[in-house]
Structure formats: C-alpha cells, structure tokens
Design an enzyme around this catalytic site. Structure first.
Site: not given
Length: 272
Positions: A95, A170
């Site tokens: 991420t 995300k």
C-alpha cells in the site's frame, strides 16, 4: 508462467505459499535470509538479487512495506528492472502512494514491462485461505496476464482502472475502516453512560443493521482501541494522511469520514 515473489513478511509469505502450492514455477528473494527458511520444503527456488529473480520470471509480485522499499526493489542496483525481460509484468501488493505507482509504471513501460498496482485487504489468514480482496490498477491486458497468479490467493480480484486506482481504492477502504473505529468505540462509551453493558451491546449490534468489521475488531479487543493502536495505528495514520494529501491535491472535500478517521487516530495516540 514463471513467478517471482519479493516480500515474505506476515502478508507476503502466505501469498507466496499459495502461488507455490498452485504449481507455478516460483523464485523467491528476501533481504533477510531467515524469511526464506519456511520455504525450504517447497519447490520454490531462491536467488541472490531481485535482478536474478526477475530474469527467471514472467510476473514479479512485490509485497514490501513502503514507497522507498518498492522503489529500491524495482529500480535500485540489481533491481527488478535490471533483469525483467520486455513483456514481463510487475505487480505491487504494497500500500503506497498512487503517484509512486505511476512513476514506476512509466519507468517500466520504457523497458517494455507492464506495471499493476494490486494492494490487498484481509490479512494473513485470508491470504492463506485464498480469499484476499485484491484491488488492481493498470492496463487491462496486464491485469489479465497476471490474473492466473493473482487468483491463487484472491477472492475477489477487482480491476479498478488505470495504474494507481488500486491504491486509491485501498486507501479509501482504510480511511473508512479507521473512521468506523471511532464511531463504534464512542457508541460503546455512550451506551455505558446510559447504563447498557458494553459486552451485551456488542453482542446485539453484531446481529443488527449497525454491524461492521471495525465494530467486530473493537469488541474482540475487549471494547478498547489499544490492541488495534499497537498493531496498526502507525499504518492507519500513514494511509489516512495519504488520502488527505490526495484530497487536497484534487481540491476535493473529504467530508465527515476524514473527521471521524482523525478522531480515531487521536483516540489511539497516532495523530496525523
């Protein structure tokens, strides 16, 4: 299809094991040799550098922690781009900032290599059971080429659009999760003030319309945010900060969800 995997931490190791167990010819590299030890009894090969791994792969999956880690693995000395042949695909499960993905996609594209950002959600247990949520961003052809590998651990795999869109999605997911933590916790606090036992309230809401994943985490931790703060506070602060930065750059109003997420960070002692 030959697969390379870099990043054998809590999340990456079970993903890599799913790929190996699915029969793909898999090559591993890790900065810490001890990360490779659990794979000694598998068919996976190990190499000395990311470049060697890339030279033996058609798809290279990366699951390291931060933007600089991804850059180093991809573009550093003896990095992935030093060894991956044209037509190869880099898939990043970390991420990180969407702009980092676009930057790396441009560098990869100049060498005839495709780039997919595919952050995941669900944790190590979901990875081991093949039911990770995978949010993919990139060219449709590149996503389809990587799909057989991703589907060994995904459930579901969602293609969101161009490079970076997986990361944005995300981050939004993590923003809402963070916001939900404070609304859940404050509900228990209010309930206790009104004479309702927090444990019983948690049992009721878990079967009601107000249930959420975040509420479950608060209940499982004993109606406290302490465990979540220790385990994920710093990462949630990073992700909320990235969303706030993206919103500011786009002149978008994040609204109450950012306010609630900031309240959670404050309660956890991880203020932005």
């Amino acid at each position: 299809m030959r697969v390379g995997f870099i990043g054998l931490g809590l999340q990456g190791a079970p993903i890599a094991r799913r790929i190996v167990q699915s029969g793909f010819e898999t090559t591993l590299w890790a900065r810490r040799p001890e990360s490779l030890e659990p794979f000694a009894d598998t068919a996976a090969k190990t190499v000395g550098t990311p470049a060697e791994l890339a030279a033996a792969s058609d798809v290279v999956c990366i699951c390291v922690i931060a933007d600089d880690d991804v850059r180093q693995v991809v573009t550093g000395a003896a990095g992935v781009l030093s060894g991956l042949a044209p037509g190869g695909v880099i898939v990043v499960h970390s991420t990180i900032h969407p702009d980092t993905c676009r930057e790396l996609a441009d560098l990869a594209g100049a060498q005839g290599v495709s780039f997919v950002d595919a952050p995941v959600s669900g944790g190590p247990v979901a990875a081991a059971e093949g039911r990770l949520l995978v949010m993919a961003g990139g060219d449709a052809d590149a996503v389809e080429r990587a799909r057989p590998v991703l589907e060994t651990f995904a459930g579901p795999l969602v293609h969101l659009g161009g490079v970076g869109s997986g990361q944005v999605t995300k981050l939004l997911n993590n923003l809402l999760f963070t916001a939900n933590l404070s609304t859940a916790y404050s509900t228990f606090t209010l309930g206790e003030s009104l004479g309702v036992d927090p444990a019983k309230l948690g049992e009721v809401i878990a079967h009601g319309t107000a249930n959420s994943f975040a509420l479950g985490r608060v209940v499982n931790a004993g109606i406290t945010l302490d465990r979540i703060a220790a385990h994920a506070g710093a990462l949630l602060r990073k992700d909320v900060g990235l969303v706030a930065e993206l919103a500011e750059g786009a002149a978008a109003q994040p609204g109450i969800v950012l306010t609630a997420a900031d309240a959670t960070l404050g309660l956890m002692g991880h203020e932005r």
